[in-house]
Structure formats: C-alpha cells, structure tokens
Write a protein that holds these residues in place. Structure first.
Motif, PDB file in Angstrom:
ATOM      1  N   GLY A  60       0.837  -1.208   0.000  1.00  0.00           N
ATOM      2  CA  GLY A  60       0.000   0.000   0.000  1.00  0.00           C
ATOM      3  C   GLY A  60       0.862   1.244   0.000  1.00  0.00           C
ATOM      4  N   GLY A  61       0.256   2.400  -0.143  1.00  0.00           N
ATOM      5  CA  GLY A  61       1.008   3.660  -0.216  1.00  0.00           C
ATOM      6  C   GLY A  61       1.086   4.370   1.126  1.00  0.00           C
ATOM      7  N   THR A  62       2.132   5.166   1.312  1.00  0.00           N
ATOM      8  CA  THR A  62       2.206   5.982   2.533  1.00  0.00           C
ATOM      9  C   THR A  62       1.613   7.357   2.247  1.00  0.00           C
ATOM     10  OG1 THR A  62       4.395   6.859   2.005  1.00  0.00           O
ATOM     11  CG2 THR A  62       4.321   4.832   3.268  1.00  0.00           C
ATOM     12  N   THR A  63       1.165   8.028   3.291  1.00  0.00           N
ATOM     13  CA  THR A  63       0.665   9.398   3.123  1.00  0.00           C
ATOM     14  C   THR A  63       1.625  10.393   3.748  1.00  0.00           C
ATOM     15  OG1 THR A  63      -0.526   9.550   5.219  1.00  0.00           O
ATOM     16  CG2 THR A  63      -1.708   8.561   3.364  1.00  0.00           C
ATOM     17  N   VAL A  64       1.589  11.603   3.230  1.00  0.00           N
ATOM     18  CA  VAL A  64       2.359  12.715   3.775  1.00  0.00           C
ATOM     19  C   VAL A  64       1.361  13.773   4.236  1.00  0.00           C
ATOM     20  CG1 VAL A  64       3.895  14.611   3.137  1.00  0.00           C
ATOM     21  CG2 VAL A  64       4.346  12.305   2.289  1.00  0.00           C
ATOM     22  N   PRO A  65       1.226  13.963   5.547  1.00  0.00           N
ATOM     23  CA  PRO A  65       0.272  14.972   6.025  1.00  0.00           C
ATOM     24  C   PRO A  65       0.719  16.384   5.629  1.00  0.00           C
ATOM     25  CG  PRO A  65       1.033  13.538   7.825  1.00  0.00           C
ATOM     26  CD  PRO A  65       1.905  13.272   6.651  1.00  0.00           C
ATOM     27  N   LEU A  66      -0.237  17.227   5.283  1.00  0.00           N
ATOM     28  CA  LEU A  66       0.058  18.629   4.983  1.00  0.00           C
ATOM     29  C   LEU A  66      -0.276  19.526   6.167  1.00  0.00           C
ATOM     30  CD1 LEU A  66      -1.326  18.852   1.321  1.00  0.00           C
ATOM     31  CD2 LEU A  66       0.967  18.238   2.097  1.00  0.00           C
ATOM     32  N   GLU A  67      -0.999  18.984   7.131  1.00  0.00           N
ATOM     33  CA  GLU A  67      -1.379  19.741   8.319  1.00  0.00           C
ATOM     34  C   GLU A  67      -1.200  18.820   9.524  1.00  0.00           C
ATOM     35  OE1 GLU A  67      -5.092  21.685   5.867  1.00  0.00           O
ATOM     36  OE2 GLU A  67      -4.948  19.595   6.415  1.00  0.00           O
ATOM     37  N   GLN A  68      -0.828  19.395  10.675  1.00  0.00           N
ATOM     38  CA  GLN A  68      -0.594  18.538  11.844  1.00  0.00           C
ATOM     39  C   GLN A  68      -1.865  17.838  12.295  1.00  0.00           C
ATOM     40  OE1 GLN A  68       1.523  20.450  15.019  1.00  0.00           O
ATOM     41  NE2 GLN A  68       3.327  20.858  13.758  1.00  0.00           N
ATOM     42  N   ARG A  69      -2.963  18.575  12.357  1.00  0.00           N
ATOM     43  CA  ARG A  69      -4.251  17.913  12.608  1.00  0.00           C
ATOM     44  C   ARG A  69      -4.791  17.573  11.230  1.00  0.00           C
ATOM     45  NH1 ARG A  69      -6.955  21.370  17.506  1.00  0.00           N
ATOM     46  NH2 ARG A  69      -4.995  22.026  18.450  1.00  0.00           N
ATOM     47  N   CYS A  70      -4.527  16.380  10.826  1.00  0.00           N
ATOM     48  CA  CYS A  70      -4.526  16.041   9.407  1.00  0.00           C
ATOM     49  C   CYS A  70      -5.905  16.025   8.771  1.00  0.00           C
ATOM     50  CB  CYS A  70      -3.860  14.688   9.228  1.00  0.00           C
ATOM     51  SG  CYS A  70      -3.652  14.272   7.506  1.00  0.00           S
ATOM     52  N   VAL A  71      -6.160  16.999   7.904  1.00  0.00           N
ATOM     53  CA  VAL A  71      -7.330  16.933   7.035  1.00  0.00           C
ATOM     54  C   VAL A  71      -6.859  16.608   5.622  1.00  0.00           C
ATOM     55  CG1 VAL A  71      -9.251  18.229   6.041  1.00  0.00           C
ATOM     56  CG2 VAL A  71      -8.674  18.522   8.444  1.00  0.00           C
ATOM     57  N   SER A  79      -2.934   0.109  -4.590  1.00  0.00           N
ATOM     58  CA  SER A  79      -4.090  -0.637  -4.085  1.00  0.00           C
ATOM     59  C   SER A  79      -3.672  -1.633  -3.008  1.00  0.00           C
ATOM     60  CB  SER A  79      -4.767  -1.398  -5.221  1.00  0.00           C
ATOM     61  OG  SER A  79      -3.879  -2.399  -5.715  1.00  0.00           O
ATOM     62  N   GLY A  80      -2.395  -2.079  -3.077  1.00  0.00           N
ATOM     63  CA  GLY A  80      -1.946  -3.121  -2.178  1.00  0.00           C
ATOM     64  C   GLY A  80      -2.233  -4.520  -2.712  1.00  0.00           C
ATOM     65  N   MET A 182      13.315 -12.351   5.055  1.00  0.00           N
ATOM     66  CA  MET A 182      13.228 -11.674   3.763  1.00  0.00           C
ATOM     67  C   MET A 182      12.437 -10.390   3.937  1.00  0.00           C
ATOM     68  SD  MET A 182      11.331 -12.773   0.195  1.00  0.00           S
ATOM     69  CE  MET A 182      11.951 -14.424   0.137  1.00  0.00           C
ATOM     70  N   LEU A 183      12.859  -9.351   3.219  1.00  0.00           N
ATOM     71  CA  LEU A 183      12.087  -8.110   3.188  1.00  0.00           C
ATOM     72  C   LEU A 183      11.603  -7.909   1.755  1.00  0.00           C
ATOM     73  CD1 LEU A 183      14.594  -6.190   5.416  1.00  0.00           C
ATOM     74  CD2 LEU A 183      12.210  -6.642   6.033  1.00  0.00           C
ATOM     75  N   PHE A 184      10.301  -7.858   1.599  1.00  0.00           N
ATOM     76  CA  PHE A 184       9.667  -7.739   0.274  1.00  0.00           C
ATOM     77  C   PHE A 184       8.979  -6.373   0.280  1.00  0.00           C
ATOM     78  CE2 PHE A 184       5.948  -8.460  -2.494  1.00  0.00           C
ATOM     79  CZ  PHE A 184       6.400  -9.253  -3.526  1.00  0.00           C
ATOM     80  N   LEU A 185       9.706  -5.359  -0.205  1.00  0.00           N
ATOM     81  CA  LEU A 185       9.308  -3.971   0.053  1.00  0.00           C
ATOM     82  C   LEU A 185       8.445  -3.424  -1.077  1.00  0.00           C
ATOM     83  CD1 LEU A 185      12.842  -3.000   1.385  1.00  0.00           C
ATOM     84  CD2 LEU A 185      10.808  -3.537   2.763  1.00  0.00           C
ATOM     85  N   ALA A 186       7.187  -3.836  -1.095  1.00  0.00           N
ATOM     86  CA  ALA A 186       6.287  -3.489  -2.195  1.00  0.00           C
ATOM     87  C   ALA A 186       5.491  -2.212  -1.931  1.00  0.00           C
ATOM     88  CB  ALA A 186       5.331  -4.653  -2.466  1.00  0.00           C
ATOM     89  N   ALA A 187       5.593  -1.635  -0.734  1.00  0.00           N
ATOM     90  CA  ALA A 187       4.829  -0.422  -0.441  1.00  0.00           C
ATOM     91  C   ALA A 187       5.299   0.724  -1.327  1.00  0.00           C
ATOM     92  CB  ALA A 187       4.970  -0.034   1.027  1.00  0.00           C
ATOM     93  N   ALA A 188       4.364   1.600  -1.679  1.00  0.00           N
ATOM     94  CA  ALA A 188       4.690   2.804  -2.448  1.00  0.00           C
ATOM     95  C   ALA A 188       5.003   3.904  -1.439  1.00  0.00           C
ATOM     96  CB  ALA A 188       3.516   3.197  -3.329  1.00  0.00           C
ATOM     97  N   VAL A 189       6.293   4.101  -1.201  1.00  0.00           N
ATOM     98  CA  VAL A 189       6.719   5.024  -0.149  1.00  0.00           C
ATOM     99  C   VAL A 189       6.885   6.428  -0.729  1.00  0.00           C
ATOM    100  CG1 VAL A 189       8.452   5.464   1.612  1.00  0.00           C
ATOM    101  CG2 VAL A 189       7.899   3.114   0.964  1.00  0.00           C
TER     102      VAL A 189
END
Lengths: 317, 317
Positions: A60-71, A79-80, A182-189
């Motif tokens: 799955g993908g990671t998110t980057v918050p743009l605000e500390q109280r995340c909206v 999709s994962g 094993m590390l299978f690093l399929a996440a979209a970082v």
C-alpha cells in the motif's frame, strides 16, 4: 554522500534519517504492536532451525500529512493488490508473513472477493435465511487456516512517519533470523514530505489565493536497513515508473545503490501483466499465464523469489 | 466577484468553473451512470406527486492528482461515515437516496460491520460449514430491502474533476423534482487543485532536490448549483474546521455567500459527538444521545433536517 561498499551509510544520510524520526510524532502503540510482533517472530524463530522462513511484506502507499491535525495529505497510489497476493503465495510456500500494510489497502485473501463482500457474498433464501455464496467460501477457509497456523500477522500504517518507524522495528526484530528473513518492500513510499515542524497546525485556509508548498526529499532508508537494521535478510525492493524508457535504468541504479538482492521493475500501465526482476547478473521478465483467465503475475514472481532465497540461504551454509 | 442576491453567480466565477471543466479529463461513463440515474429519478418523480422526496448525499473526500498518469495525489480526509449513516436514516424516513461517494469510503449499511466483514462475519462450525454471525445479519437485511425497494443508487467518484462533473449532472437531473429534492453536501471537497494542463505527464522524479508546487483554488460550485443547476432543491452544506474559534463564523459566511438553507458546522475533534446546524435564524446544537452506547449524531441531525425540509415544502404550496 554515498556509502562505500559495506561501510555505514555515511553521516549525511544518518543526519537526514535522524531528522525525519526526530520531527515525526512518536509511534502510537495502541494495539501492542511490538509485543505482538515479538511473540509472532519468537514462534518462528524456534521453528527457524527446522526451516521456517519469515518474510516482511510492505504493501500500500504511505501518506504525507500537509497539516498537523490532518485533514489534507498527499497520497501515493497503491491498491496493495501485489502485496496481498504475494502474502498468500508466500504462506502457500511455507513462509510466515509479517504484513506491514496501509490501512484500507487490500488484505490477503480478500482480493478475489467482490467490492462489498458482506453484502454481495451473502444472499437470502426464500425463507429470508442468510446464506454464503459458494464463490466466496474458499477465501474465507484459507484465511482462517493461515490465522490458525500463526502464519500471518497484520500491522497497519497510514503516514510515512508511521511506516518508517515500523519498518525499522520490524527489520531489527527480524535480524536474529539471519538469512531466513526476507524483506519484500512493495509499499509505495512517498519520496517527498513536509517536516512536522514546518506543517500548518490547523487546516490551511482557502481564502487567501494560491497555495505554494515546498516538500523535501524523504531520505532513502534502504542503505541503513541493509547495513544496520537487518544485514543478512534477503532484500527485494520495487521500482514503479510511468515512463518505460527510464524504468530499467532506475531499477538497476536502485539495485546497486542500496545493495538490494533484487529489484522488481514495473510500469504503471502493464504492472498486472509483466514485471522484470533485476539482479546483478540477470534481468528476468516474469509474465502472468495468459492461458488462465484468473492468473496473476505474483504467483510466478513469488516462485522465482522463493527459489532465489533458497539459493541465497544454501550458498552460505 | 460576489453574485448579487438571486442573480447569476457572475462572470468571474463562471469563467473559473468553465476552466476547471475544460481542463478536466472527460467523465468516463463506463457504468452507464447517467442512464441509471435517470431511471432511478423517473421512478421517484412519478412517486413525487405522492410525496417521495429524494436526497443526493455526497460523501467522502475528493482527490487532486499531481500527475496526469496518477501515482501521487492530494487527498482530503473523510471516512464517509457521516454520509453513509445519513443515507440509512433518510431511507428510514421515506426518502430515496442518490449516494455520490468516494470509492473506498464507507457505504450505507456497512458502518456497523467489522473492518474485514467477510472474514470476521463468517465463521466455521465443527463440520467446516460456513455460517453468518448473528451480529452482522441485520445490516445485510436492511441493505437488501433498500435495494429491492429502489431507494438507493450509488455513484462512485475519485478525483475532484469527476466529483464536480457528476454533481452537476445529478443536480440538474433532480431539478424537475423542485422542492422535493434535497442536496446534502457532506463530501470533503478539495479547495486547491492543479489544472490538468500544468500537471506533470509522468511520475515526478525525486532525484532533483525539493519539490515546489503551486495549487490554485477550486472555484466554489455552490452558487451556480443554487441559481442554475437545481434552484428549488433544499441545500445543506458542511463546514469542517480544526480550529473551533473560526468555525461558526465560517459556517455563517458560507450560509450567506452560497445561500444554503443550512450549514452544518463541525469541528474535527468532536464531530462524532456534536454538530451545530446554522440557519439564517438559528444556531441549533445537535448531540448524539450519550445514554445510548451505539448512538450517533447523524440520527438526530437527519430528524431535524427532515423536519425543516417538510416545512420548506409546505410553506411554498
């Protein structure tokens, strides 16, 4: 600054990593994540002598918050599906799976189900009794077998900050497994993030014209993962591009730069049909079996990886 | 430029809206969306003489793509819980519901279910037969009753471009229902976007330092919705803030500026406990019933709205 072969990743990188971790909010361990992980690995660590291999799949993908109280946040699409499918095949191949996944992305054993499984897998008969449609029964059985056999632990993340901290904990916890890990690093970082301190505390207001944002690069954790967190684990990373012209070149660069054992190169448009496994010696195309309508590319991919992992273990006995 | 009372929304706004629509990729009608909608509304339009009211509920957050072949996007957080809960209560109150929702957000009748409903609602008995846990049965029954009664149509969106185009189509299609139509605009709509032409075609590369982005404001569609798309529909919009100090002031501004019949003000931290309904005459706090552990704020909110909608219809007979 690039790390010399086998050395530590270098002071510049270490500083970058320290700055992400120090700026990030501390990981909330509401569900006793570290303890659950330790129990799970202890179980297979004993078994490891008998040959139980353990794979950590990130998905799955990671998110980057743009605000500390995340909206609002920036999300990386994934999709994962690949990670979930791989988890099923690794379990079938005898592995125990640590599934580090984005909340809401596809989970193992659910990808063959309809979008609204509960509503669409159940039906009412003439007497208004609820029944399960046959097409859904197989997945449920396999899921329960994996859980009952202690072969699957699921660890959810949302933000890039959570992901990086959890990956470090998992990789370090797997270090005692040596080459059986094993590390299978399929996440979209996410490649870019906004440091926590420079984030707006409240929701950004829209009244005041255009919004200018400066995002800085997320330092690549793969070097430190290989040299320090889990130096003996068999490591596979993924490279996704929309432009096929630069794909193999970038995959090859990642392989050498981060000393991966394999990089799986995939193009956005064709990723469900074909991937190319890049190693130091070879570039191996892996296709799904087109003669089978329900086939996927993950099944032959996992077969190939399991084979290479065995060779990796046996060559160092 | 602000529209004068009752006038058209003004040339500046119209230009802004035209520019979003012209820059956006054309809506893909893969599932015959307009036709399904028309059939659904025709059914209730006949019934409307007998008093069937129709509400369009928008739910979930919209995304803003950062690349044309979308890997990264900015997302507005919204689980869709409020919209899904409201849909259930509106159907209970005799409305037909057009549910315009973000793919992956909560759907009506699924919110009381566990996260992995299929896996956790089904269980195996001693003979390995699959059974449904009793706790899940009620939701399935209600869902099937709503579908069988043609009281629910679900229309999914992902991007801000899809959302705006679909909202226009739905609002215009509901225009013939006059005052029997309601728009319950609970979706978290992006305030900023990157015009399609100025987007990168391929995935943004991370090698070249920090990433600077300029996002422009999404023109507010509410004015044109009220004056042109569906001028008689009862209109409710939502205002979410993380800063309680500015919340009521901003809700009041939105009420007047866009001539909403109601604005529901909610604060991020407390939105599941309390909202404040802002009208021209009143500010009405609505709480969930804390004496009931499973209660929600949507039930009393929908009751209040249904009541105000009836008054709105009856005052203009």
């Amino acid at each position: 600054m690039e790390p010399a072969d086998g050395s530590s990743p270098g002071p510049a990188l270490e500083e970058g990593i320290a700055s992400v971790f120090s700026s990030a909010p501390a990981l909330m361990e509401t569900d006793g994540f570290s303890n659950r992980l330790k129990e799970f690995l202890d179980l297979h660590s004993v078994a490891a002598g008998g040959g139980r291999k353990v794979v950590c799949i990130t998905s799955g993908g990671t998110t980057v918050p743009l605000e500390q109280r995340c909206v609002r946040y920036i999300d990386n699409f994934s999709s994962g599906h690949r990670g979930a499918a791989a988890a099923e095949y690794f379990i079938e191949a005898g592995y125990a799976v640590v599934f580090l996944y984005r909340i809401g992305s596809v989970l193992p054993y659910t990808r063959s189900l309809p979008d609204e499984p509960l509503l669409e897998c159940l039906e009412l008969d003439d007497d208004s009794n609820i029944r399960v449609r046959k097409s859904c029964a197989e997945a449920v059985k396999k899921y329960h077998a994996a859980v009952a056999g202690n072969l699957l632990i699921k660890l959810p993340f949302t933000t890039i900050f959570e992901y990086l901290q959890m990956l470090q904990i998992v990789a370090q916890a797997m270090k005692p497994l040596g080459r059986y890990a094993m590390l299978f690093l399929a996440a979209a970082v996410s490649d870019f993030y906004i440091p926590w301190q420079s984030m707006a505390e409240h929701k950004i207001q829209s009244a005041s014209g255009p919004l200018d944002m400066r995002l800085v690069q997320v330092p690549k954790m793969l070097s430190i993962l290989r040299t320090e967190w889990s130096p003996l684990a068999f490591c596979i990373s993924f490279k996704l591009e929309t432009d096929s012209k630069i794909l193999l070149e970038k995959a090859d660069m990642a392989l050498r730069k981060y000393k991966m054992h394999m990089v799986v190169a995939n193009e956005l448009q064709t990723r469900k049909e074909e991937v190319i496994v890049v190693t130091l010696d070879e570039k191996i195309p892996v296709h799904r079996d087109k003669s089978q309508p329900d086939s996927d590319v993950e099944q032959p991919l996992v077969e190939l990886i399991v084979d290479k992992h065995s060779t990796y273990i046996n060559n160092h006995r």
